[in-house]
Design a protein around this motif. Structure first.
Motif, PDB file in Angstrom:
ATOM      1  N   ILE A  20       0.652  -1.423  -0.002  1.00 45.75           N
ATOM      2  CA  ILE A  20      -0.007  -0.119  -0.123  1.00 45.75           C
ATOM      3  C   ILE A  20       0.845   1.150  -0.045  1.00 45.75           C
ATOM      4  N   LEU A  21       1.944   1.194   0.814  1.00 43.77           N
ATOM      5  CA  LEU A  21       2.948   2.422   0.902  1.00 43.77           C
ATOM      6  C   LEU A  21       3.419   2.568  -0.174  1.00 43.77           C
ATOM      7  N   GLU A  22       3.990   1.651  -0.906  1.00 45.02           N
ATOM      8  CA  GLU A  22       4.538   1.650  -2.438  1.00 45.02           C
ATOM      9  C   GLU A  22       3.601   2.279  -3.586  1.00 45.02           C
ATOM     10  N   ILE A  23       2.324   1.963  -3.394  1.00 45.34           N
ATOM     11  CA  ILE A  23       1.393   2.578  -4.168  1.00 45.34           C
ATOM     12  C   ILE A  23       1.055   3.831  -3.815  1.00 45.34           C
ATOM     13  N   LEU A  24       0.863   4.281  -2.655  1.00 44.18           N
ATOM     14  CA  LEU A  24       0.620   5.563  -2.312  1.00 44.18           C
ATOM     15  C   LEU A  24       1.881   6.619  -2.714  1.00 44.18           C
ATOM     16  N   GLU A  25       3.165   5.916  -2.789  1.00 49.27           N
ATOM     17  CA  GLU A  25       4.193   6.913  -2.799  1.00 49.27           C
ATOM     18  C   GLU A  25       4.284   7.087  -4.447  1.00 49.27           C
ATOM     19  N   ALA A  26       3.989   6.196  -5.306  1.00 48.69           N
ATOM     20  CA  ALA A  26       3.719   6.206  -6.467  1.00 48.69           C
ATOM     21  C   ALA A  26       2.830   7.251  -7.195  1.00 48.69           C
ATOM     22  N   ILE A  27       1.475   7.021  -6.423  1.00 44.50           N
ATOM     23  CA  ILE A  27       0.427   8.290  -6.620  1.00 44.50           C
ATOM     24  C   ILE A  27       0.905   9.354  -6.271  1.00 44.50           C
ATOM     25  N   GLU A  28       1.520   9.904  -5.103  1.00 39.10           N
ATOM     26  CA  GLU A  28       1.949  11.245  -4.643  1.00 39.10           C
ATOM     27  C   GLU A  28       2.957  11.915  -5.838  1.00 39.10           C
ATOM     28  N   ILE A  64       6.839   7.116   6.945  1.00 39.83           N
ATOM     29  CA  ILE A  64       5.723   5.612   7.205  1.00 39.83           C
ATOM     30  C   ILE A  64       6.184   4.438   6.853  1.00 39.83           C
ATOM     31  N   LYS A  65       6.966   4.233   5.724  1.00 40.55           N
ATOM     32  CA  LYS A  65       7.517   3.003   5.585  1.00 40.55           C
ATOM     33  C   LYS A  65       8.547   2.622   6.435  1.00 40.55           C
ATOM     34  N   GLU A  66       9.472   3.538   6.821  1.00 41.32           N
ATOM     35  CA  GLU A  66      10.511   3.136   7.935  1.00 41.32           C
ATOM     36  C   GLU A  66       9.683   2.840   9.256  1.00 41.32           C
ATOM     37  N   MET A  67       8.649   3.575   9.584  1.00 41.24           N
ATOM     38  CA  MET A  67       7.837   3.364  10.687  1.00 41.24           C
ATOM     39  C   MET A  67       7.278   2.026  10.853  1.00 41.24           C
ATOM     40  N   TYR A  68       6.838   1.795   9.649  1.00 36.57           N
ATOM     41  CA  TYR A  68       6.008   0.398   9.321  1.00 36.57           C
ATOM     42  C   TYR A  68       6.803  -0.813   9.668  1.00 36.57           C
ATOM     43  N   MET A  69       8.251  -0.663   9.211  1.00 37.27           N
ATOM     44  CA  MET A  69       9.205  -1.669   9.197  1.00 37.27           C
ATOM     45  C   MET A  69       9.461  -2.037  10.930  1.00 37.27           C
ATOM     46  N   ARG A  70       9.506  -0.789  11.497  1.00 38.27           N
ATOM     47  CA  ARG A  70       9.888  -0.903  13.081  1.00 38.27           C
ATOM     48  C   ARG A  70       8.521  -1.533  13.742  1.00 38.27           C
ATOM     49  N   LEU A  71       7.496  -1.069  13.297  1.00 45.10           N
ATOM     50  CA  LEU A  71       6.105  -1.862  13.744  1.00 45.10           C
ATOM     51  C   LEU A  71       6.284  -3.153  13.739  1.00 45.10           C
ATOM     52  N   MET A  72       6.566  -3.514  12.608  1.00 41.90           N
ATOM     53  CA  MET A  72       6.500  -5.050  12.501  1.00 41.90           C
ATOM     54  C   MET A  72       7.703  -5.692  13.293  1.00 41.90           C
ATOM     55  N   ASP A  73       8.531  -5.177  13.193  1.00 43.96           N
ATOM     56  CA  ASP A  73       9.690  -5.874  14.208  1.00 43.96           C
ATOM     57  C   ASP A  73       9.449  -5.777  15.689  1.00 43.96           C
ATOM     58  N   GLN A  74       8.959  -4.668  16.248  1.00 39.84           N
ATOM     59  CA  GLN A  74       8.929  -4.175  17.603  1.00 39.84           C
ATOM     60  C   GLN A  74       7.501  -4.624  18.104  1.00 39.84           C
ATOM     61  N   VAL A  75       6.460  -4.760  17.433  1.00 36.78           N
ATOM     62  CA  VAL A  75       5.119  -4.953  17.979  1.00 36.78           C
ATOM     63  C   VAL A  75       4.483  -6.432  17.624  1.00 36.78           C
ATOM     64  N   PHE A  76       4.586  -6.800  16.157  1.00 37.22           N
ATOM     65  CA  PHE A  76       4.045  -7.812  15.601  1.00 37.22           C
ATOM     66  C   PHE A  76       4.909  -9.156  15.712  1.00 37.22           C
ATOM     67  N   SER A  77       5.655  -9.452  16.592  1.00 36.43           N
ATOM     68  CA  SER A  77       6.564 -10.511  16.619  1.00 36.43           C
ATOM     69  C   SER A  77       5.993 -11.567  17.478  1.00 36.43           C
ATOM     70  N   GLY A  78       6.076 -12.774  17.288  1.00 39.32           N
ATOM     71  CA  GLY A  78       5.618 -13.974  18.132  1.00 39.32           C
ATOM     72  C   GLY A  78       4.210 -14.566  17.455  1.00 39.32           C
ATOM     73  N   SER A  79       3.324 -15.001  18.432  1.00 39.44           N
ATOM     74  CA  SER A  79       2.031 -15.470  17.828  1.00 39.44           C
ATOM     75  C   SER A  79       0.783 -14.624  18.105  1.00 39.44           C
ATOM     76  N   ARG A  80      -0.232 -14.593  17.632  1.00 40.24           N
ATOM     77  CA  ARG A  80      -1.363 -13.900  18.013  1.00 40.24           C
ATOM     78  C   ARG A  80      -1.989 -14.506  19.182  1.00 40.24           C
ATOM     79  N   PRO A  81      -3.058 -13.876  19.953  1.00 41.23           N
ATOM     80  CA  PRO A  81      -2.953 -12.722  19.975  1.00 41.23           C
ATOM     81  C   PRO A  81      -2.066 -11.840  20.425  1.00 41.23           C
ATOM     82  N   TYR A  82      -1.414 -10.522  19.793  1.00 45.34           N
ATOM     83  CA  TYR A  82      -0.450  -9.852  20.368  1.00 45.34           C
ATOM     84  C   TYR A  82      -0.586  -9.232  21.552  1.00 45.34           C
ATOM     85  N   ASP A  83       0.621  -8.915  22.405  1.00 43.87           N
ATOM     86  CA  ASP A  83       0.250  -8.096  23.641  1.00 43.87           C
ATOM     87  C   ASP A  83       0.068  -6.734  23.219  1.00 43.87           C
ATOM     88  N   SER A  84      -0.783  -5.735  23.823  1.00 39.98           N
ATOM     89  CA  SER A  84      -1.025  -4.667  23.165  1.00 39.98           C
ATOM     90  C   SER A  84       0.012  -3.609  24.010  1.00 39.98           C
TER      91      SER A  84
END
Length: 138
Positions: A20-28, A64-84
């Motif tokens: 999505i971010l790649e597409i939005l960047e191209a649209i911009e 936002i792309k850089e933020m998204y990569m950090r989000l994936m590494d820092q928040v969404f690791s392990g199995s679901r449900p994720y700790d909030s």
């Protein structure tokens, strides 16, 4: 002809957010203006909601792309449900400790989600701001 609101709706869910971010960047690039200036409403589900908040607060897509990569590494690791708590910490660091959605005046923002520590979706709520009034849908 009556003017209509322009709405950008963003999905999330893992690596799809990067697409999505790649597409939005191209649209911009093609439009010659920031995505934020092209829409009256920006909404997203799950990580798409976080992308929507980034856009609505004026962050460049490259950030936002850089933020998204950090989000994936820092928040969404392990199995679901994720700790909030890692998500809450991440959002406070990225958007500010005291920032709330009602601080964003334009474009208007809609973020949907489910409670991360529950497998039930029965009690999810949506909060959005319209004409400076908070609305809830349950």
């Amino acid at each position: 002809m009556a003017s209509r609101d322009r709405v950008l709706s963003l999905d999330g869910e893992g690596l799809r957010g990067l697409i999505i971010l790649e597409i939005l960047e191209a649209i911009e690039k093609e439009a010659g203006q920031p995505i934020k200036d092209m829409f009256d409403w920006i909404g997203g589900t799950s990580t798409g909601g976080i992308i929507a908040l980034g856009i609505a607060t004026g962050k460049p897509i490259s950030h936002i792309k850089e933020m998204y990569m950090r989000l994936m590494d820092q928040v969404f690791s392990g199995s679901r449900p994720y700790d909030s708590s890692p998500l809450e910490t991440f959002l406070k660091q990225e958007f500010g400790e005291a920032t709330v959605m009602s601080d964003i005046r334009y474009p208007r923002v809609l973020v949907t989600s489910v409670e991360g520590e529950s497998r039930s979706v029965e009690t999810s709520y949506v909060s959005f701001l319209h004409d400076n009034k908070r609305r809830y849908i349950g």
